[in-house]
Scaffold this active site. Structure first.
Site, PDB file in Angstrom:
ATOM      1  CG  ASP A 114       3.806   0.184   6.949  1.00 29.09           C
ATOM      2  OD1 ASP A 114       4.548   0.120   5.955  1.00 29.09           O
ATOM      3  OD2 ASP A 114       3.527  -0.799   7.650  1.00 29.09           O
ATOM      4  CG  ASP A 151      15.494  -1.166   3.547  1.00 24.64           C
ATOM      5  OD1 ASP A 151      16.429  -0.400   3.790  1.00 24.64           O
ATOM      6  OD2 ASP A 151      15.041  -1.962   4.403  1.00 24.64           O
ATOM      7  CE  LYS A 201      15.693   3.192   5.155  1.00 28.65           C
ATOM      8  NZ  LYS A 201      15.174   2.271   6.203  1.00 28.65           N
ATOM      9  CE  LYS A 258      -3.186  -2.537   3.025  1.00 31.57           C
ATOM     10  NZ  LYS A 258      -2.315  -3.621   3.573  1.00 31.57           N
ATOM     11  N   GLY A 259       2.168   1.064   0.229  1.00 32.83           N
ATOM     12  CA  GLY A 259       3.075   2.196   0.448  1.00 32.83           C
ATOM     13  C   GLY A 259       3.196   3.182  -0.687  1.00 32.83           C
ATOM     14  NE  ARG A 276       0.306   1.154   4.880  1.00 36.24           N
ATOM     15  CZ  ARG A 276       1.373   0.458   4.470  1.00 36.24           C
ATOM     16  NH1 ARG A 276       2.304   1.031   3.764  1.00 36.24           N
ATOM     17  NH2 ARG A 276       1.490  -0.819   4.768  1.00 36.24           N
ATOM     18  CD  GLU A 298       8.299  -0.585  -3.120  1.00 36.00           C
ATOM     19  OE1 GLU A 298       7.183  -0.135  -2.804  1.00 36.00           O
ATOM     20  OE2 GLU A 298       8.699  -1.715  -2.783  1.00 36.00           O
ATOM     21  CG  PHE A 338      11.904   2.251  10.191  1.00 37.34           C
ATOM     22  CD1 PHE A 338      12.021   1.173   9.334  1.00 37.34           C
ATOM     23  CD2 PHE A 338      10.636   2.653  10.585  1.00 37.34           C
ATOM     24  CE1 PHE A 338      10.898   0.491   8.887  1.00 37.34           C
ATOM     25  CE2 PHE A 338       9.503   1.976  10.145  1.00 37.34           C
ATOM     26  CZ  PHE A 338       9.638   0.894   9.293  1.00 37.34           C
TER      27      PHE A 338
HETATM   28  P1  IMP Z   1      13.295  -4.251   0.583  1.00 37.74           P
HETATM   29  O1  IMP Z   1      12.783  -5.526   0.010  1.00 37.74           O
HETATM   30  O2  IMP Z   1      14.181  -4.502   1.761  1.00 37.74           O
HETATM   31  O3  IMP Z   1      13.952  -3.337  -0.424  1.00 37.74           O
HETATM   32  O4  IMP Z   1      12.069  -3.525   1.236  1.00 37.74           O
HETATM   33  C1  IMP Z   1      11.200  -2.752   0.557  1.00 37.74           C
HETATM   34  C2  IMP Z   1       9.979  -2.516   1.419  1.00 37.74           C
HETATM   35  O5  IMP Z   1      10.334  -2.442   2.794  1.00 37.74           O
HETATM   36  C3  IMP Z   1       9.348  -1.183   1.105  1.00 37.74           C
HETATM   37  O6  IMP Z   1       8.359  -1.318   0.127  1.00 37.74           O
HETATM   38  C4  IMP Z   1       8.782  -0.762   2.441  1.00 37.74           C
HETATM   39  O7  IMP Z   1       7.472  -1.265   2.557  1.00 37.74           O
HETATM   40  C5  IMP Z   1       9.631  -1.430   3.480  1.00 37.74           C
HETATM   41  N1  IMP Z   1      10.606  -0.493   4.106  1.00 37.74           N
HETATM   42  C6  IMP Z   1      11.929  -0.464   3.945  1.00 37.74           C
HETATM   43  N2  IMP Z   1      12.502   0.537   4.651  1.00 37.74           N
HETATM   44  C7  IMP Z   1      11.483   1.163   5.275  1.00 37.74           C
HETATM   45  C8  IMP Z   1      11.419   2.318   6.151  1.00 37.74           C
HETATM   46  O8  IMP Z   1      12.406   2.996   6.497  1.00 37.74           O
HETATM   47  N3  IMP Z   1      10.179   2.653   6.569  1.00 37.74           N
HETATM   48  C9  IMP Z   1       9.050   1.973   6.224  1.00 37.74           C
HETATM   49  N4  IMP Z   1       9.068   0.907   5.407  1.00 37.74           N
HETATM   50  C10 IMP Z   1      10.271   0.509   4.936  1.00 37.74           C
HETATM   51 MG    MG Z   2       5.759  -1.607   2.996  1.00 38.06          MG
END
Ligand code: IMP
Ligand code: MG
Length: 178
Positions: A158, A102, A130, A43-44, A164, A98, A151
């Site tokens: 969220d 992360d 990030k 939903k982000g 959100r 997206e 974070f």
């Molecule tokens: P990844 O698979 O580790 O790249 O994660 C991506 C997902 O992790 C994003 O779509 C977010 O939903 C969540 N995420 C990563 N870092 C944060 C943060 O700092 N705050 C909130 N959600 C995060």
């Molecule tokens: Mg998320």
């Protein structure tokens, strides 16, 4: 009040709008010879997608997908499809929208999945990046803001489904993680 849990505002609403105008212009130019399918990851991505598409002035289609990989503040690395696409993307140019890249695990899985569905091209537009946390070597073609390893919450992001709806990107107070 939600605001009481915010340690610091990292990116203001005005900065986000300004950046969305720039990204929308760039995307409109890059995709002018095709009709991209813009896929928001629920939903982000919702607030960012809503803002971004106001500034995309070419023909495009919108789709949504829901995948999960997170519980609390840590990625489990195990990406599950909760809601799949409604229509075929075979032979089409796809732009994933997206909230944040992360570790990169989610995007890698989603890109693979969209190519396996026959997409002609798959690019990514992420509100935040990030890079310090990256585990998978993947880069979004369009990035709103590069942020430090903190974070963040708000503008779609969220913590356990909360925050959100904040109209900016902020850092959560440490005491709220518990
Ligand atoms: P990844 O698979 O580790 O790249 O994660 C991506 C997902 O992790 C994003 O779509 C977010 O939903 C969540 N995420 C990563 N870092 C944060 C943060 O700092 N705050 C909130 N959600 C995060
Ligand atoms: Mg998320």
């Amino acid at each position: 009040m939600l605001m009481d849990d915010v340690k610091e505002i990292l990116i203001s609403q005005e900065d986000i709008t300004k950046r969305c105008k720039e990204l929308g212009k760039q995307i409109s130019s890059d995709y002018k010879d095709t009709i991209p399918v813009i896929i928001g990851l629920l939903k982000g991505s919702v607030p960012f997608m809503a803002e971004l598409i106001k500034y995309i002035d070419i023909d495009c289609k919108l789709e949504f997908m829901d995948v999960t990989s997170y519980s609390g503040t840590e990625s489990t690395g195990d990406v599950k499809i909760v809601k799949d696409l409604d229509s075929s993307i075979n032979g089409l140019d796809v732009l994933i929208v997206e909230d944040i890249v992360d570790t990169g695990k989610t995007l890698k899985k989603v890109k693979e999945l969209l190519y396996s569905k026959g997409a002609r091209s798959v690019k990514v537009c992420s509100l935040l990046d990030k890079p310090d946390r990256r585990i998978i070597d993947i880069q979004a073609e369009y990035v709103g803001f590069v942020i430090p390893n903190e974070f963040v919450i708000g503008f779609g992001l969220d913590f356990n489904q909360k925050y959100r709806n904040l109209p900016f990107v902020g850092v959560l107070k440490e005491e709220c993680y518990r």
